[in-house]
Design a protein around this motif. Sequence first.
Motif, mmCIF file in Angstrom:
data_model
loop_
_atom_site.group_PDB
_atom_site.id
_atom_site.type_symbol
_atom_site.label_atom_id
_atom_site.label_comp_id
_atom_site.label_asym_id
_atom_site.label_seq_id
_atom_site.Cartn_x
_atom_site.Cartn_y
_atom_site.Cartn_z
ATOM 1 N N ARG A 167 5.965 18.149 -13.236
ATOM 2 C CA ARG A 167 7.033 19.971 -13.517
ATOM 3 C C ARG A 167 7.855 20.071 -12.289
ATOM 4 O O ARG A 167 9.010 21.214 -12.805
ATOM 5 C CB ARG A 167 5.644 20.415 -12.828
ATOM 6 C CG ARG A 167 4.467 20.291 -14.288
ATOM 7 C CD ARG A 167 5.092 20.884 -15.245
ATOM 8 N NE ARG A 167 3.415 21.182 -16.286
ATOM 9 C CZ ARG A 167 2.733 22.207 -16.564
ATOM 10 N NH1 ARG A 167 3.054 23.508 -15.715
ATOM 11 N NH2 ARG A 167 1.427 21.727 -17.415
ATOM 12 N N SER A 190 1.989 12.995 -16.113
ATOM 13 C CA SER A 190 1.414 12.179 -14.810
ATOM 14 C C SER A 190 0.456 11.418 -15.072
ATOM 15 O O SER A 190 -0.045 11.089 -15.850
ATOM 16 C CB SER A 190 1.157 13.063 -14.400
ATOM 17 O OG SER A 190 -0.757 14.333 -14.420
ATOM 18 N N SER A 245 -1.326 16.454 -15.952
ATOM 19 C CA SER A 245 -0.212 17.341 -16.141
ATOM 20 C C SER A 245 1.353 16.828 -17.263
ATOM 21 O O SER A 245 0.828 15.703 -17.224
ATOM 22 C CB SER A 245 0.393 17.852 -14.147
ATOM 23 O OG SER A 245 1.135 18.393 -14.628
ATOM 24 N N THR A 246 1.402 17.835 -18.272
ATOM 25 C CA THR A 246 2.659 17.515 -18.539
ATOM 26 C C THR A 246 3.589 18.188 -19.130
ATOM 27 O O THR A 246 3.432 19.984 -18.474
ATOM 28 C CB THR A 246 1.680 17.153 -20.357
ATOM 29 O OG1 THR A 246 0.993 18.537 -20.870
ATOM 30 C CG2 THR A 246 0.785 16.159 -20.479
ATOM 31 N N TYR A 247 4.991 18.020 -19.079
ATOM 32 C CA TYR A 247 5.963 18.686 -19.111
ATOM 33 C C TYR A 247 6.355 18.375 -20.611
ATOM 34 O O TYR A 247 7.213 17.103 -20.994
ATOM 35 C CB TYR A 247 6.688 18.763 -17.902
ATOM 36 C CG TYR A 247 8.057 19.607 -17.761
ATOM 37 C CD1 TYR A 247 8.808 18.313 -16.964
ATOM 38 C CD2 TYR A 247 7.971 20.426 -17.932
ATOM 39 C CE1 TYR A 247 10.112 19.070 -16.314
ATOM 40 C CE2 TYR A 247 9.286 21.322 -18.054
ATOM 41 C CZ TYR A 247 10.093 20.492 -17.229
ATOM 42 O OH TYR A 247 11.202 21.508 -16.836
ATOM 43 N N ASP A 261 11.932 15.947 -15.689
ATOM 44 C CA ASP A 261 13.268 15.807 -16.978
ATOM 45 C C ASP A 261 14.333 14.712 -16.510
ATOM 46 O O ASP A 261 14.872 15.109 -17.050
ATOM 47 C CB ASP A 261 12.978 17.187 -17.198
ATOM 48 C CG ASP A 261 13.970 17.532 -16.368
ATOM 49 O OD1 ASP A 261 14.635 19.150 -16.512
ATOM 50 O OD2 ASP A 261 13.412 17.822 -15.099
ATOM 51 N N THR A 321 4.021 13.923 -9.133
ATOM 52 C CA THR A 321 4.062 15.668 -10.443
ATOM 53 C C THR A 321 5.162 15.978 -11.024
ATOM 54 O O THR A 321 6.162 15.007 -10.933
ATOM 55 C CB THR A 321 4.432 16.871 -9.200
ATOM 56 O OG1 THR A 321 4.416 17.654 -10.751
ATOM 57 C CG2 THR A 321 5.801 17.106 -8.473
#
Length: 127
Positions: A105, A52, A57-59, A109, A103
Amino acid sequence: QVQLVESGGGLAQAGGSLRLSCAVSGRTWSNYAMAWFRQAPGKEREFVAAISWRGASTYYRDSVKGRFTISRDNAKNTAYLQMNSLKPEDTAVYYCAAGPLNTVRVGGDRADKYNYWGQGTQVTVSS
């Protein structure tokens, strides 16, 4: 004109490490999430990791969790992908991307959420 330029790709042995960088220029990238995708020969482009705007925030895709780390330095307009414990199946062209996601999350992707892309950098992992 927004430009994303990747660097840091190359050849590594299995178990080794590489660090990719993505430098952004041409505009302020406030509130833009950053992501890394990759595409292996004969395969579709796939999501690797996203972060982010503030980095809170990471994914990650499941296959890189615990091995890859995405980060960013907003003062330098640069995003990074630290890749450890590399495997031959990590071999691909890696692309960085930027997009106005609130975001990562949800939807982080999805390639269609990112409207700026780099030219790609080759990562080759030998066994």
